[in-house]
Scaffold this active site. Structure first.
Site, PDB file in Angstrom:
ATOM      1  N   GLY A   1      -0.824   7.106 -10.825  1.00 55.38           N
ATOM      2  CA  GLY A   1       0.535   7.032  -9.887  1.00 55.38           C
ATOM      3  C   GLY A   1       1.642   7.590 -10.784  1.00 55.38           C
TER       4      GLY A   1
ATOM      5  N   PRO B   1      -5.469   9.419 -13.837  1.00 55.16           N
ATOM      6  CA  PRO B   1      -4.601  10.410 -13.604  1.00 55.16           C
ATOM      7  C   PRO B   1      -5.004  11.641 -12.820  1.00 55.16           C
ATOM      8  CG  PRO B   1      -4.387  10.424 -15.792  1.00 55.16           C
ATOM      9  CD  PRO B   1      -5.707   9.582 -15.508  1.00 55.16           C
TER      10      PRO B   1
ATOM     11  N   CYS C   1       0.575  29.461  12.956  1.00 54.77           N
ATOM     12  CA  CYS C   1       0.917  29.324  14.158  1.00 54.77           C
ATOM     13  C   CYS C   1       1.476  27.710  14.369  1.00 54.77           C
ATOM     14  CB  CYS C   1       0.024  29.748  15.268  1.00 54.77           C
ATOM     15  SG  CYS C   1      -0.061  31.592  15.385  1.00 54.77           S
ATOM     16  N   GLU C   2       1.988  27.547  13.332  1.00 51.58           N
ATOM     17  CA  GLU C   2       2.755  25.827  13.387  1.00 51.58           C
ATOM     18  C   GLU C   2       4.029  26.198  12.640  1.00 51.58           C
ATOM     19  OE1 GLU C   2       1.285  22.786  14.032  1.00 51.58           O
ATOM     20  OE2 GLU C   2      -0.357  23.472  14.755  1.00 51.58           O
TER      21      GLU C   2
HETATM   22  C1  LIG Z   1      -5.856   9.780  -5.937  1.00 56.25           C
HETATM   23  C2  LIG Z   1      -6.195   8.540  -6.972  1.00 56.25           C
HETATM   24  C3  LIG Z   1      -5.793   8.772  -8.064  1.00 56.25           C
HETATM   25  C4  LIG Z   1      -4.954   9.856  -8.541  1.00 56.25           C
HETATM   26  O1  LIG Z   1      -3.517   9.741  -8.265  1.00 56.25           O
HETATM   27  P1  LIG Z   1      -2.555  10.696  -9.053  1.00 56.25           P
HETATM   28  O2  LIG Z   1      -1.262  10.116  -8.250  1.00 56.25           O
HETATM   29  O3  LIG Z   1      -3.165  12.071  -8.344  1.00 56.25           O
HETATM   30  O4  LIG Z   1      -2.560  10.534 -10.379  1.00 56.25           O
HETATM   31  C5  LIG Z   1      -6.345   7.716  -9.181  1.00 56.25           C
HETATM   32  N1  LIG Z   1      -7.094   6.947  -8.685  1.00 56.25           N
HETATM   33  C6  LIG Z   1      -7.546   6.787  -7.220  1.00 56.25           C
HETATM   34  C7  LIG Z   1      -8.424   5.568  -6.785  1.00 56.25           C
HETATM   35  C8  LIG Z   1      -7.138   7.548  -6.486  1.00 56.25           C
HETATM   36  O5  LIG Z   1      -7.306   7.366  -5.202  1.00 56.25           O
END
Ligand SMILES: *Cc1c(COP(=O)(O)O)cnc(C)c1O
Length: 422
Positions: free
Chosen positions: A227, A269, A337-338
């Site tokens: 995140g 990540p 076409c959107e």
């Molecule tokens: C999508 C996801 C991530 C990666 O998230 P990012 O925002 O791209 O870093 C990590 N763990 C899980 C379980 C996810 O679903």
């Protein structure tokens, strides 16, 4: 992307000549940027036993998976197909964390058969897992701490209505199941969402995880998910990885002392590792002046990069064919076409038909979310690695579109073979 000697480049390689060689639309990735981000995260945590599991749903090309493997990374897979892609790229099963959501038990079984680390995010599945495997196969448990964080509601996973994870309030129930079936819980996992700005959010989640961890004796790791926010605009504030490393690292070491063994700290990540490394190069087909705006219509659209339309995401756009041209205001649109608008009211160096535009920060959730809508071919992919631009996915052909379709006799029409190369 750097601007050197009048050209936009990835690690010295001129992107305009890459577009020339491989045609457009084209995803281009810079391996050095991925390596830099990986090392940055690694360095931020000093002497903590950190393991990075690259979240391969962000960008799952084999070359990229191999690149991260060569750096010592593991893999975070959210489907059995991603598990298989990871194994194909040479990852050890024990280096792959399988974190599916809302799957049938059959898919969990396939994960167990593949020998990967299983992450369970639902009480019913946990119970089924215990019944099937008892203490023979360990598993990790995905908790939902109900910390609301992240860029927008589409990418938040921690809120009370979220389908992800087992609520921390159900911990007592989890404990009962674990005890009854003698399940070996080897890890705890949390992923509160995407685009979390504040290191404080991770720290709050961490405290809840440490608290929960006391209920499990056999832990080997705690996985803090991902995140991390990356910069899409120049002045965007991003997650301060160094601050996070210092603060979380310190708390983690204290926790390990209390827990009585040195656990591994995992992150998974995606965006942080690959977003900035990628651009989508598109060619301008039309410059169309209407009563209200000037449209630059490009040879791509929501079928190739859906983030602007789906998440209302901002992606910076640079005219790499005319870097010193006079800036004007454009609306950059796709050919689907959107209403597939990449950008409204952007100041871009004067755009002429045939110019190549670079849509920045397209490494994560670009190609992997692309599709064949309007029966367009998906873009090719190129990796700039060791000073060279190398094709890592060829452009599709009509044959690719027809490949999975099955010929049947319809009425008295003869089905015809594709007789030409398009
Ligand atoms: C999508 C996801 C991530 C990666 O998230 P990012 O925002 O791209 O870093 C990590 N763990 C899980 C379980 C996810 O679903």
């Amino acid at each position: 992307m750097q601007f050197e000697d009048g050209r936009y480049r990835f690690s010295g390689v001129d992107l305009l000549s890459v577009a020339d060689e491989f045609d457009s639309p084209l995803y281009v990735y810079d391996a050095n940027t991925m390596i830099r981000q990986y090392k940055r995260l690694q360095d931020a945590f000093g002497d903590v036993k950190l393991k990075i599991k690259y979240a391969c749903k962000a960008l799952s090309n084999q070359a990229v998976l191999k690149l991260f493997r060569s750096l010592g990374s593991g893999l975070d897979a959210v489907s059995i197909q991603e598990v298989w892609l990871g194994l194909h790229a040479g990852y050890e099963p024990s280096e792959i964390l399988f974190t599916p959501n809302g799957v049938s038990f059959d898919e969990i079984k396939l994960g167990v058969e593949a020998g990967v680390v299983i992450n369970i995010d639902n009480i019913a599945i946990l119970e089924h897992f215990g019944h099937e495997y008892g203490n023979k196969v360990p598993c990790c448990i995905r908790l939902n701490p109900h910390i609301v964080a992240g860029g927008n509601q589409h990418i938040q996973t921690g809120h009370i209505d979220s389908k992800f994870g087992i609520s921390v309030h159900q911990l007592r129930h989890v404990e009962r199941i674990v005890k009854t079936y003698d399940i070996r819980v080897n890890g705890l996992h949390v992923h509160t969402g995407s685009e979390i700005l504040d290191a404080g959010v991770f720290l709050r989640a961490a405290e809840l995880m440490f608290e929960s961890a006391r209920h499990f004796e056999h832990l080997q790791f705690i996985d803090f998910g991902s995140g991390f926010k990356v910069a899409y605009k120049d002045d965007d504030v991003t997650t301060d990885i160094e601050e996070l490393g210092q603060k979380l690292g310190k708390r983690f070491r204290e926790f390990c002392d209390q827990y009585g063994s040195e656990l591994e700290l995992w992150f998974e990540p995606g965006k942080f590792l690959v977003s900035e490394s990628g651009v989508l190069l598109v060619k301008v087909n039309t410059v169309k002046q209407t009563m209200a705006t000037v449209f630059a219509g490009v040879d791509s659209g929501q079928n190739h990069l859906i983030r602007p339309m789906f998440y209302d995401a901002y992606h910076h756009i640079v005219n790499i064919s005319n870097p010193t041209g006079k800036p004007r205001v454009y609306t950059v649109v796709g050919y689907i076409c959107e209403t597939d608008t990449f950008a409204w009211d952007r100041k871009i160096n004067e755009i002429r038909e045939g110019d190549i535009l670079a849509i920045m920060n397209a490494g994560a959730y670009g190609f992997t979310m692309s599709n064949n809508y309007n029966s367009r071919f998906r873009p090719a992919e190129v990796l700039v690695y060791n000073g060279k631009a190398q094709l890592i996915r060829r452009r599709e052909t009509l044959e690719d579109l027809l490949n999975t379709q099955v010929d049947v006799q319809i009425g008295n029409l003869q089905t015809e073979k594709v007789s030409q190369n398009f």
